[in-house]
Design an enzyme around this catalytic site. Structure first.
Site, PDB file in Angstrom:
ATOM      1  N   ARG A  45      25.215  74.669  68.074  1.00 18.99           N
ATOM      2  CA  ARG A  45      24.310  73.985  68.466  1.00 18.99           C
ATOM      3  C   ARG A  45      24.753  72.790  69.411  1.00 18.99           C
ATOM      4  O   ARG A  45      26.261  72.641  69.368  1.00 18.99           O
ATOM      5  CB  ARG A  45      23.568  73.194  67.124  1.00 18.99           C
ATOM      6  N   GLN A 201      23.026  66.300  60.740  1.00 18.48           N
ATOM      7  CA  GLN A 201      24.031  66.716  61.713  1.00 18.48           C
ATOM      8  C   GLN A 201      25.098  65.645  61.714  1.00 18.48           C
ATOM      9  O   GLN A 201      26.364  65.752  62.132  1.00 18.48           O
ATOM     10  CB  GLN A 201      23.467  67.151  62.963  1.00 18.48           C
ATOM     11  N   ASP A 242      19.753  66.174  74.970  1.00 14.33           N
ATOM     12  CA  ASP A 242      19.760  67.577  74.950  1.00 14.33           C
ATOM     13  C   ASP A 242      18.741  67.859  76.484  1.00 14.33           C
ATOM     14  O   ASP A 242      19.069  68.771  76.857  1.00 14.33           O
ATOM     15  CB  ASP A 242      18.682  68.064  73.817  1.00 14.33           C
ATOM     16  N   ASN A 252      16.427  63.642  72.548  1.00 16.34           N
ATOM     17  CA  ASN A 252      17.708  64.055  71.530  1.00 16.34           C
ATOM     18  C   ASN A 252      17.083  63.989  70.267  1.00 16.34           C
ATOM     19  O   ASN A 252      16.090  63.950  69.974  1.00 16.34           O
ATOM     20  CB  ASN A 252      18.490  62.668  71.682  1.00 16.34           C
TER      21      ASN A 252
END
Length: 353
Positions: A45, A201, A242, A252
């Site tokens: 990822r 994350q 992203d 994001n």
């Protein structure tokens, strides 16, 4: 520094990020389907890492086609290769690097077929191009780190959201690339890492990655960000991206836009970091960015020993949000620093290959 992937010529070895920090396990991907599965499951990822993995997935796809369709027409090969491209594109809709990488590999294959190159020559060339995408990402991240670290004060106290480090890229990192550079320069006092729900994350990846490199880090829950800004002398917020729209609106991990609002209120610079490949000039504003929604179980039970929410509860679980450009102090890429309004600078970067 952790290594996210390794190309082995006929396979791709990926670090399984869903097992971190408790286990360090690798996944051997022998075909493009397994690469796509890894992207979808978040085993790999982060926008740049997804792009590189997908590029290698395209190479594996070509290898399979070359062996299965060696006697077929070039037209058939391209039809089948386009199906592989579309499959990989479907795995994650928000990160623009995925589409950028697979299109780059696909267009290179088309050009080589038009030039009457052999299937083996195309395979070799596609492999070399995917390796170049991988290696260039590391070099790009180091340049981003240098530009970004120059904006930080001495004894910087930084807040970051999600993971934009070596784990999210091919190495070094974007937001955490700035952290690494500041640490090397002796200018970093502390990083405060949001846990970043729903996939944690920040807690699982950012905290682990920084501890591994002996970089000072403090983990906080997402709803502590405002209080930490008030009381812990935060002087910079740095995040990855992203997808960055042409006007500077930025997608994001979910929660980023809230952090940006808080930073604006408390007068703290809010910096977005990413390669120019993350800038999508075909996307005018953040309203056009497709936001991925994920499995409700990631909120109700995953990462816990037992279910924590009532059975049957409705869950809204978007993976990303969009931070409006007016909340962003600067966007930092390998080509330099852009300040509002962003579009003219972006256009110049894109035109200057």
């Amino acid at each position: 520094m952790v290594k996210t992937m390794e190309w082995q010529g006929q396979s791709l070895l990926l670090l399984d990020q869903t097992k971190l920090p408790s286990e360090i396990i690798t996944i051997l991907c022998k075909d493009y389907r397994r690469v796509g599965e890894a992207i979808k499951r978040l085993e790999v990822r982060g926008a740049p890492a997804i792009g590189a993995a997908a590029a290698f997935g395209m190479v594996l796809g070509w290898q399979e086609l070359a062996s299965r369709y060696a006697d077929f027409s070039q037209e058939t090969l391209l039809i089948e290769f386009k199906k592989i491209k579309n499959f990989l594109l479907s795995t994650r809709p928000t990160a623009v690097n995925l589409g950028w990488a697979v299109e780059k590999i696909y267009k290179h294959a088309v050009a080589m077929i038009n030039a009457q190159q052999s299937l083996k020559a195309i395979e070799t060339s596609l492999g070399n191009l995917a390796c170049k995408i991988y290696q260039e990402d590391i070099e790009v991240n180091r340049r981003i780190g240098i530009y970004g670290a120059a904006l930080l004060p001495q004894q910087a106290r930084i807040l970051t959201h999600c993971n934009a480090g070596a784990l999210a890229t091919c190495g070094w990192g974007t937001a955490l690339g700035v952290v690494r550079q500041a640490f090397l320069d002796g200018r970093l006092e502390m990083v405060y890492a949001d846990e970043t729900r729903p996939l944690l994350q920040g807690a699982r990846l950012t905290a682990w990655e920084l501890i591994e490199d002996n970089i000072p880090v403090t983990l906080i829950t997402d709803n502590m960000a405002a209080w930490v800004m008030q009381t812990q002398h935060i002087d910079s917020v740095i995040v990855g991206a992203d997808r960055i729209a042409a006007n500077g609106d930025t997608a994001n991990k979910i929660g980023t836009s809230g952090v940006a609002v808080l930073a604006k209120y408390y007068g703290i610079p809010f910096y977005v970091l990413g390669p120019t490949s993350t800038i999508d000039m075909d996307c005018p504003t953040g309203k056009e960015i497709k936001i991925e929604e994920r499995d409700p179980a990631e909120v109700t039970e995953k990462w816990y020993a037992r279910r924590i929410a009532p059975e049957g509860i409705h869950v809204y679980n978007p993976a990303f949000d969009v931070t409006p450009a007016e909340l962003i102090t600067a966007i930092i890429t390998e080509k330099g620093i852009a300040y509002p309004p962003f579009s003219d600078t972006f256009r110049g970067w894109k035109e200057c290959k």
